[in-house]
Write a protein that holds these residues in place. Structure first.
Motif, PDB file in Angstrom:
ATOM      1  N   HIS A 206       4.056  31.662  12.282  1.00 41.30           N
ATOM      2  CA  HIS A 206       2.575  31.863  12.264  1.00 41.30           C
ATOM      3  C   HIS A 206       1.813  32.833  10.824  1.00 41.30           C
ATOM      4  O   HIS A 206       1.024  32.249  10.367  1.00 41.30           O
ATOM      5  CB  HIS A 206       2.060  32.520  13.671  1.00 41.30           C
ATOM      6  N   LEU A 207       2.861  33.694  10.663  1.00 38.33           N
ATOM      7  CA  LEU A 207       2.406  34.711   9.508  1.00 38.33           C
ATOM      8  C   LEU A 207       2.655  33.880   8.077  1.00 38.33           C
ATOM      9  O   LEU A 207       1.881  34.155   7.297  1.00 38.33           O
ATOM     10  CB  LEU A 207       3.256  35.981   9.464  1.00 38.33           C
ATOM     11  N   ASN A 208       3.691  33.135   8.498  1.00 37.83           N
ATOM     12  CA  ASN A 208       3.988  32.093   7.061  1.00 37.83           C
ATOM     13  C   ASN A 208       2.891  30.999   6.766  1.00 37.83           C
ATOM     14  O   ASN A 208       2.551  30.676   5.860  1.00 37.83           O
ATOM     15  CB  ASN A 208       5.140  31.566   7.267  1.00 37.83           C
ATOM     16  N   ILE A 209       2.521  30.571   8.100  1.00 34.74           N
ATOM     17  CA  ILE A 209       1.143  29.566   8.033  1.00 34.74           C
ATOM     18  C   ILE A 209       0.017  30.262   7.257  1.00 34.74           C
ATOM     19  O   ILE A 209      -0.693  29.686   6.400  1.00 34.74           O
ATOM     20  CB  ILE A 209       0.958  29.079   9.316  1.00 34.74           C
ATOM     21  N   GLN A 210      -0.261  31.441   7.601  1.00 32.89           N
ATOM     22  CA  GLN A 210      -1.391  32.125   7.117  1.00 32.89           C
ATOM     23  C   GLN A 210      -1.435  32.372   5.396  1.00 32.89           C
ATOM     24  O   GLN A 210      -2.182  32.195   4.817  1.00 32.89           O
ATOM     25  CB  GLN A 210      -1.682  33.533   7.793  1.00 32.89           C
ATOM     26  N   ARG A 211      -0.016  32.465   5.078  1.00 35.59           N
ATOM     27  CA  ARG A 211       0.411  32.693   3.677  1.00 35.59           C
ATOM     28  C   ARG A 211       0.431  31.373   2.893  1.00 35.59           C
ATOM     29  O   ARG A 211       1.008  31.351   1.705  1.00 35.59           O
ATOM     30  CB  ARG A 211       1.205  33.583   3.593  1.00 35.59           C
ATOM     31  N   GLU A 212       0.303  30.225   3.580  1.00 33.32           N
ATOM     32  CA  GLU A 212       0.746  29.147   2.855  1.00 33.32           C
ATOM     33  C   GLU A 212       2.114  28.891   2.355  1.00 33.32           C
ATOM     34  O   GLU A 212       2.539  28.130   1.323  1.00 33.32           O
ATOM     35  CB  GLU A 212      -0.483  28.759   2.021  1.00 33.32           C
ATOM     36  N   THR A 213       3.220  29.532   3.021  1.00 30.89           N
ATOM     37  CA  THR A 213       4.626  29.261   2.698  1.00 30.89           C
ATOM     38  C   THR A 213       4.857  27.887   2.596  1.00 30.89           C
ATOM     39  O   THR A 213       4.382  26.900   3.632  1.00 30.89           O
ATOM     40  CB  THR A 213       5.318  29.979   3.728  1.00 30.89           C
ATOM     41  N   LYS A 214       5.667  27.345   1.524  1.00 28.35           N
ATOM     42  CA  LYS A 214       5.893  25.920   1.500  1.00 28.35           C
ATOM     43  C   LYS A 214       7.256  25.969   2.522  1.00 28.35           C
ATOM     44  O   LYS A 214       8.146  26.542   2.085  1.00 28.35           O
ATOM     45  CB  LYS A 214       6.217  25.346   0.011  1.00 28.35           C
ATOM     46  N   ILE A 215       7.264  25.088   3.408  1.00 31.39           N
ATOM     47  CA  ILE A 215       8.638  24.887   4.276  1.00 31.39           C
ATOM     48  C   ILE A 215       8.816  23.103   4.149  1.00 31.39           C
ATOM     49  O   ILE A 215       8.239  22.538   4.540  1.00 31.39           O
ATOM     50  CB  ILE A 215       8.480  25.213   5.655  1.00 31.39           C
ATOM     51  N   TYR A 216      10.019  22.787   3.746  1.00 32.40           N
ATOM     52  CA  TYR A 216      10.391  21.537   3.445  1.00 32.40           C
ATOM     53  C   TYR A 216      11.374  21.233   4.932  1.00 32.40           C
ATOM     54  O   TYR A 216      12.517  21.895   4.852  1.00 32.40           O
ATOM     55  CB  TYR A 216      11.225  21.004   2.329  1.00 32.40           C
ATOM     56  N   ARG A 217      11.102  20.474   5.942  1.00 26.81           N
ATOM     57  CA  ARG A 217      11.902  20.187   6.930  1.00 26.81           C
ATOM     58  C   ARG A 217      12.889  19.081   6.630  1.00 26.81           C
ATOM     59  O   ARG A 217      12.641  18.358   5.726  1.00 26.81           O
ATOM     60  CB  ARG A 217      11.000  19.848   8.135  1.00 26.81           C
TER      61      ARG A 217
END
Length: 597
Positions: free
Chosen positions: A258-269
């Motif tokens: 959730h905290l990463n969502i707020q910071r717009e972290t890129k995550i490649y699944r």
């Protein structure tokens, strides 16, 4: 198309790579790929980021937050289609001595005592647990906790949860373990469907130090009403308000996500590590497989490996660990197949402790893909563990990691893999057994052979192919000791950790009770694990060390990808995640400081 966390359009478009022009094809050299400055310009890499983080468990997610705080751009790649790694499968604790959360709850602790405890517990196991690494862990752990709280993370202090060896000088009877506060999964929005979930983990939103008491709900009316009050306050009311409360490992991973969502972290699944890219002896990125296409990602500042160990890699376990080990007995996430360890080894990284794991006894139900963690059951009265000779071979209530070591050691002499947990009807009426609630042993569990049942100890021994005379003699001696409250053979119930999972209503020892009331029950107990403990050798800055003894520039690692700072031991709840988070934090700090010089 994979969805990244960023809402900025350029970062949400899937990379499309044509094979004829793919830089990954240019990098190929047999089974390894390299990026040389005189052959390939950085612009020819398919993508560029500041910090490439391999693995989306707690260490990787917390490292991304630290990278953002330094003004760096992180990119997380995750092999599976869901985020969270083995963190999401875990109990969700971090063992962090001297943390401010526990101190605020009244826990008195200091790092000098913690260091003394680790030194005595671990001993000398080589550079994986050097004094420099122990000190770095203890000094930075509290800083990590404060940092995440400042980012918005909500902690909970497990003030009642003891260290696993509280009787060792420097050990404590509670307060060094912390876990996530109750988190509302609704905050994840569409990302809730992309969060990994352990199918065998209880869905009850309880904190780590509440588990022992909640499982005793059949022992007294007071214990039952404690469960009812808990259910109303923690489950029913929140859900009436439209919330989805979550704790333990899934809650920990969810809150970090959730905290990463707020910071717009890129995550490649659905993106797996293929190999590391090198330039003039430094790691500058990686080749990854994303949706079936190999692409290259250049990391301007560094690559951090937090992809777990090799618990799900049958070949690696057979190569490095003893032959009785079975990857099917592991409780880790399915993506824990050693990709990061292998990639590091391919470029010459040193390894250590490869023969060891974070052992934990499990019950393996024939219909379950994952084993059931045996934690409280073996500490409770009216039960014992025996080998094929019918003899006890260890303190049943000891740390699960120690029990695993002792089970393997016993197996070298007498068949003890699997061992058998023996209990009587008093136990079955009051306590959980092999994941089955008290008072309920379905006929299906017996007909399948998962649970063995008999009207006498001798008959039970024959049904489980254990020496009848040996088992009868063991039970008779155990019953005598249970009545006095002193286990003269193994000292069961002699410290705060063992008592924590006992039954406080049983006197004089909450961990001891005679096995005397039929029918009698038995279930196989296997030496499972919650991850491998060996991996890439790292220093106090989380830099991966080459076989020549020097750090590999640009390459960092944390968590089960590395050889553990805990050596062969386990200090307390969160002894895996505590160092994983902390060394990931240390790694990003070093990446930033190095690049800022």
């Amino acid at each position: 198309m994979n969805i990244c966390l960023s809402t900025r359009l350029p970062f949400c478009i899937r990379i499309s790579v044509q094979k004829p022009t793919s830089s990954a094809a240019i990098f190929r050299q047999g089974t390894r790929r390299r990026c040389f400055a005189n052959e390939v310009r950085p612009a020819q890499c398919d993508e560029t980021t500041d910090v490439l983080i391999v693995g989306s468990g707690g260490a990787g997610l917390s490292a991304a937050l630290r990278a953002h705080s330094h003004g760096l751009n992180p990119l997380i790649i995750e092999k599976l289609s869901k985020v969270g790694g083995t963190t999401a499968y875990s109990g969700g604790c971090l063992w962090i001595p001297g943390n401010h959360v526990s101190k605020a709850a009244g826990v008195k602790d200091n790092l000098e005592d913690a260091l003394g405890y680790l030194n005595k517990l671990i001993g000398d196991v080589g550079p994986a647990s050097s004094m420099e690494r122990r000190v770095a862990y203890l000094e930075n752990g509290p800083k990590l906790v404060s940092f995440l709280e400042n980012q918005g993370f909500v902690w909970n202090s497990c003030t009642m949860y003891p260290d696993y060896h509280p009787d060792i000088p420097g050990g404590m009877a509670g307060g060094r373990s912390i876990d996530t506060g109750v988190f509302d999964l609704r905050k994840l929005g569409k990302w809730q469907q992309h969060l990994l979930s352990n199918p065998d983990m209880p869905t009850i939103p309880m904190q780590a130090d509440e588990a022992g008491l909640l499982t005793l709900f059949r022992t007294s009316p007071e214990a039952f009403w404690n469960l009812v009050r808990f259910a109303i306050s923690r489950i029913i009311l929140p859900r009436l308000l439209g919330k989805q409360p979550c704790t333990m490992g899934k809650g920990l991973a969810a809150q970090l996500l959730h905290l990463n969502i707020q910071r717009e972290t890129k995550i490649y699944r659905d993106t797996s590590l293929v190999s590391l890219l090198e330039e003039n002896g430094s790691v500058i990125g990686a080749v990854v497989n994303r949706d079936g296409q190999e692409i290259s990602i250049r990391a301007r500042r560094g690559v951090l490996l937090t992809a777990g160990g090799f618990a799900r890699n049958r070949e690696m376990r057979q190569k490095y660990q003893q032959k009785e080990v079975n990857s099917d007995w592991s409780l880790v996430a399915p993506g824990d197949t050693g990709d990061a360890v292998r990639a590091g080894m391919e470029i010459g990284a040193a390894t250590a402790l490869m023969e060891d794991s974070w052992w934990t006894p499990i019950f393996k139900h024939p219909e379950s893909e994952i084993g059931t963690f045996c934690l409280a059951e073996r500490s409770l009265p009216h039960s014992i563990l025996v080998d094929s000779s019918g003899q006890r071979f260890t303190n049943e209530a000891e740390s699960y990691n120690d029990l695993g070591h002792n089970q393997f050691a016993r197996h070298a002499k007498v068949d003890a893999v699997p061992a058998w947990m023996i209990a009587d009807s008093t136990f079955r009426k009051k306590y959980f057994f092999a994941g089955l609630p008290p008072g309920n042993t379905p006929q299906k569990a017996i007909s399948s052979g998962f649970i063995k049942k008999a009207d006498s100890v001798e008959e039970l021994a024959r049904r489980i192919n254990v020496n009848p005379k040996g088992l009868l003699s063991t039970v008779e001696r155990f019953n005598q000791m249970a009545r006095t409250g002193i286990d003269e053979d193994f000292g069961r119930g002699s410290n705060a950790y063992e008592n924590f999972y006992g039954d406080p209503l049983v006197k004089p020892n909450p961990n001891l009770g005679p096995i005397e009331k039929p029918p009698f029950y038995a279930a196989r107990l296997y030496p499972g694990d919650i991850g491998t403990k060996g991996g890439l050798l790292t220093d106090e800055y989380a830099r991966v060390v080459h076989q020549n003894g020097k750090p590999i520039p640009g390459l960092y690692a944390a968590g089960n990808t590395t050889a553990s700072v805990m050596g062969h031991r386990y200090p307390g709840a969160g002894g895996t995640l505590g160092p994983a988070f902390t060394f990931a934090y240390i790694a990003v700090n070093h990446i930033f400081e190095k690049s800022s010089r």
